[in-house]
Design a protein around this motif. Structure first.
Motif, PDB file in Angstrom:
ATOM      1  N   ASN A 267     -72.636  33.762 -16.601  1.00 17.15           N
ATOM      2  CA  ASN A 267     -72.181  33.303 -17.922  1.00 17.15           C
ATOM      3  C   ASN A 267     -73.054  32.173 -18.440  1.00 17.15           C
ATOM      4  O   ASN A 267     -73.320  31.224 -17.707  1.00 17.15           O
ATOM      5  CB  ASN A 267     -70.763  32.731 -17.785  1.00 17.15           C
ATOM      6  CG  ASN A 267     -69.734  33.640 -18.360  1.00 17.15           C
ATOM      7  OD1 ASN A 267     -70.030  34.795 -18.659  1.00 17.15           O
ATOM      8  ND2 ASN A 267     -68.535  33.134 -18.517  1.00 17.15           N
TER       9      ASN A 267
ATOM     10  N   ASP B 198     -69.145  30.841 -29.443  1.00 17.71           N
ATOM     11  CA  ASP B 198     -69.098  32.085 -28.664  1.00 17.71           C
ATOM     12  C   ASP B 198     -68.164  31.852 -27.471  1.00 17.71           C
ATOM     13  O   ASP B 198     -68.442  31.011 -26.619  1.00 17.71           O
ATOM     14  CB  ASP B 198     -70.534  32.380 -28.206  1.00 17.71           C
ATOM     15  CG  ASP B 198     -70.634  33.604 -27.311  1.00 17.71           C
ATOM     16  OD1 ASP B 198     -69.589  34.071 -26.814  1.00 17.71           O
ATOM     17  OD2 ASP B 198     -71.772  34.057 -27.107  1.00 17.71           O
TER      18      ASP B 198
ATOM     19  N   SER C 213     -67.689  33.381 -24.814  1.00 19.14           N
ATOM     20  CA  SER C 213     -68.197  33.714 -23.484  1.00 19.14           C
ATOM     21  C   SER C 213     -69.034  32.579 -22.886  1.00 19.14           C
ATOM     22  O   SER C 213     -69.427  32.645 -21.717  1.00 19.14           O
ATOM     23  CB  SER C 213     -69.023  34.998 -23.547  1.00 19.14           C
ATOM     24  OG  SER C 213     -70.233  34.756 -24.230  1.00 19.14           O
TER      25      SER C 213
ATOM     26  N   GLU D  82     -69.667  28.943 -21.317  1.00 17.35           N
ATOM     27  CA  GLU D  82     -68.956  27.860 -20.629  1.00 17.35           C
ATOM     28  C   GLU D  82     -69.515  26.538 -21.156  1.00 17.35           C
ATOM     29  O   GLU D  82     -70.715  26.267 -21.013  1.00 17.35           O
ATOM     30  CB  GLU D  82     -69.173  28.004 -19.115  1.00 17.35           C
ATOM     31  CG  GLU D  82     -68.328  27.056 -18.299  1.00 17.35           C
ATOM     32  CD  GLU D  82     -68.391  27.350 -16.794  1.00 17.35           C
ATOM     33  OE1 GLU D  82     -69.011  28.357 -16.379  1.00 17.35           O
ATOM     34  OE2 GLU D  82     -67.807  26.550 -16.043  1.00 17.35           O
TER      35      GLU D  82
ATOM     36  N   ASP E  32     -60.478  24.932 -24.102  1.00 17.94           N
ATOM     37  CA  ASP E  32     -61.504  25.870 -23.613  1.00 17.94           C
ATOM     38  C   ASP E  32     -62.830  25.184 -23.266  1.00 17.94           C
ATOM     39  O   ASP E  32     -63.730  25.833 -22.734  1.00 17.94           O
ATOM     40  CB  ASP E  32     -61.726  27.027 -24.605  1.00 17.94           C
ATOM     41  CG  ASP E  32     -62.159  26.558 -25.982  1.00 17.94           C
ATOM     42  OD1 ASP E  32     -61.809  25.427 -26.386  1.00 17.94           O
ATOM     43  OD2 ASP E  32     -62.839  27.326 -26.677  1.00 17.94           O
TER      44      ASP E  32
END
Ligand code: 13P
Length: 249
Positions: free
Chosen positions: A3, A33, A35, A37, A57
């Motif tokens: 990722n 985005d 996806s 991290e 997040d």
């Protein structure tokens, strides 16, 4: 799959809580985005309030920690304290810590061992100076920084490590590595992990680039096959950090 990983290293910035809150507001309102991290590393004093106010997040990192859990170590912060504060990551071995605060690769390895044992993930920084690059020693220097860490980790520990390749000459200088220079160094690190740890650790470990990354240069760097993200200093304090998070889009 590895990722894409983007860290924002605020270093010793900003100098007021109000300015810190303004940065959090920009991050919280950004469209990113999902996806990717994203990990934000504020100064130690702001780690807890930033965790409390930052979107869920995005993760939070400390910029350093000590290798002991508690005791007579004035001025230090322990991995256990960070875990208790619900902090997931710590940056270790940043070139500013190695140069200005005289941290050795052995100390960085001890800190990495302690951080992972406590339950943290580690952003492990390595990189050569301009003199070392000019002398053709880049690979050797980076390997000598990684070797003590390899010695203290088990194969399973590597799932908790992201390696940040940060050439010292590129940090805060505006002199970014070319995408070919970054790709070559990252591929060398991956080959070293393959031979010294295992092919699967080499395949699965994120290797991110740091040093004068900005909105203008991030896309070409992100397109390199062994560049799995960025560790961003100066530009992480600016709105363009959002474009860097979205570099793969
Ligand atoms: P700059 O992005 O300011 O060059 O800093 C890079 C860095 O040191 C990130 O840890």
């Amino acid at each position: 799959g590895r990722n894409f990983f983007v860290g924002g290293n605020f270093k010793l910035n900003p100098t007021t809580r109000a300015a810190k809150q303004a940065l959090v507001k920009t991050l919280n309102e950004a469209t990113v985005d999902p996806s990717v991290e994203v990990v934000i590393a504020p100064p130690a004093l702001y780690v807890i309030p930033l965790r409390a106010s930052l979107r869920a997040d995005f993760k939070v990192a400390a910029q350093n920690c000590y290798e002991k859990s508690s005791g007579a170590f004035t001025g230090e912060i322990s991995p256990e304290q960070l875990v208790d504060a619900e902090i997931s990551h710590v940056i270790l071995g940043h070139s500013e810590r190695r140069t200005l605060f005289h941290e050795t690769s052995e100390q960085v390895a001890a800190k990495t061992r302690a951080a992972i044992s406590a339950g943290l993930s580690v952003i492990l920084c390595v990189g050569e100076t301009d003199k070392e690059r000019e002398a053709g020693q880049t690979k050797q220097v980076v390997e000598s920084q990684l070797q003590p860490v390899i010695q203290v980790l088990n194969e399973a520990d590597w799932s908790k490590v992201v390696i940040a390749y940060e050439p010292v000459w590129a940090i805060g200088t505006g002199k970014v590595a070319t995408s070919a220079q970054a790709q070559e160094a990252h591929a060398d690190i991956r080959a070293f992990l393959s031979s010294q740890v295992s092919p699967s650790v080499a395949e699965n470990t994120r290797i991110i680039y740091g040093g004068s990354v900005n909105a203008g240069n991030c896309k070409e760097l992100a397109a390199q096959k062994d560049v799995d993200g960025f560790l961003v200093g100066g530009a992480s304090l600016k709105p363009e950090f959002i474009d860097i998070i979205n570099a793969k889009k």
